[in-house]
Design a protein around this motif. Structure first.
Motif, PDB file in Angstrom:
ATOM      1  N   UNK A 247       0.846  -1.190   0.000  1.00  0.00           N
ATOM      2  CA  UNK A 247       0.000   0.000   0.000  1.00  0.00           C
ATOM      3  C   UNK A 247       0.884   1.243   0.000  1.00  0.00           C
ATOM      4  N   UNK A 248       0.443   2.273  -0.685  1.00  0.00           N
ATOM      5  CA  UNK A 248       1.215   3.518  -0.701  1.00  0.00           C
ATOM      6  C   UNK A 248       0.953   4.276   0.595  1.00  0.00           C
TER       7      UNK A 248
ATOM      8  N   UNK B  46      -2.498   4.843   3.010  1.00  0.00           N
ATOM      9  CA  UNK B  46      -2.506   4.556   4.451  1.00  0.00           C
ATOM     10  C   UNK B  46      -2.930   5.796   5.229  1.00  0.00           C
ATOM     11  N   UNK B  47      -2.408   6.950   4.862  1.00  0.00           N
ATOM     12  CA  UNK B  47      -2.780   8.192   5.553  1.00  0.00           C
ATOM     13  C   UNK B  47      -4.277   8.446   5.400  1.00  0.00           C
TER      14      UNK B  47
ATOM     15  N   UNK C  37      -6.158  -4.328   8.255  1.00  0.00           N
ATOM     16  CA  UNK C  37      -6.315  -3.792   6.902  1.00  0.00           C
ATOM     17  C   UNK C  37      -5.003  -3.792   6.135  1.00  0.00           C
ATOM     18  N   UNK C  38      -3.893  -3.561   6.848  1.00  0.00           N
ATOM     19  CA  UNK C  38      -2.609  -3.391   6.175  1.00  0.00           C
ATOM     20  C   UNK C  38      -1.591  -4.472   6.518  1.00  0.00           C
TER      21      UNK C  38
ATOM     22  N   UNK D 181       4.135  -2.258   9.760  1.00  0.00           N
ATOM     23  CA  UNK D 181       3.326  -1.962  10.939  1.00  0.00           C
ATOM     24  C   UNK D 181       3.965  -0.889  11.829  1.00  0.00           C
ATOM     25  N   UNK D 182       5.273  -0.868  11.864  1.00  0.00           N
ATOM     26  CA  UNK D 182       5.972   0.155  12.654  1.00  0.00           C
ATOM     27  C   UNK D 182       5.707   1.537  12.059  1.00  0.00           C
ATOM     28  N   UNK D 183       5.782   1.635  10.749  1.00  0.00           N
ATOM     29  CA  UNK D 183       5.510   2.911  10.071  1.00  0.00           C
ATOM     30  C   UNK D 183       4.041   3.295  10.234  1.00  0.00           C
ATOM     31  N   UNK D 184       3.144   2.318  10.204  1.00  0.00           N
ATOM     32  CA  UNK D 184       1.722   2.575  10.420  1.00  0.00           C
ATOM     33  C   UNK D 184       1.503   3.178  11.813  1.00  0.00           C
TER      34      UNK D 184
END
Length: 146
Positions: A93-94, A98-99, A127-128, A134-137
């Motif tokens: 996902x870009x 995500x944002x 969802x992702x 996941x850390x960046x999420x």
């Protein structure tokens, strides 16, 4: 299923005398089988994606270490391993997508403070999973709630 694709690719690499890629895939397959045995579940695509995601994370961490240590010979090798394993993950996902999802979930759950981060991550993580780090999420959710 993805495990069948991995098996077919192992055979193809062995026939093509590409032992490096065959070994990478054999290791991935062994990791998947270990998780299946430990969890006493049959191998499915979700399990393959989960194990491949963890493997990609390990390779990314190793790559960062090699870059910091300026070990160029290991960088190319680890990047190749990373590319081989990434082929079995779903399309990533870009960050813009995500944002957008983070903002949508924030409105949905009514999150306003960092205390609501758990609620948001509970919605966003499935969802992702396998599609975004996941850390960046977690960092994106935290920045939206700041």
């Amino acid at each position: 299923m993805l495990i069948d694709q991995i098996n077919n690719d192992i055979i193809a690499h062995m026939k093509a005398k590409n032992s490096v890629d065959a070994t990478i895939l054999k290791t991935l397959k062994a990791d998947i089988q270990k998780v299946a045995i430990d969890s006493k579940k049959d191998i499915d695509d979700a399990m393959v994606i989960d194990v491949a995601s963890r493997t990609v994370k390990q390779f990314n961490d190793a790559l960062d270490m090699y870059v910091k240590a300026n070990q160029t010979d290991h960088i190319a090798e680890t990047q190749h391993r990373l590319d081989v394993v990434k082929a079995y993950l779903p399309e990533q996902a870009s960050e813009d997508d995500v944002i957008a999802a983070v903002n949508e979930v924030k409105a949905k759950v009514g999150a306003t403070t960092k205390r609501d981060m758990g609620l948001m991550m509970k919605e966003l993580s499935p969802m992702f999973k396998g599609k975004f780090d996941q850390k960046r999420l977690s960092q994106l959710v935290s920045s939206v709630l700041a």
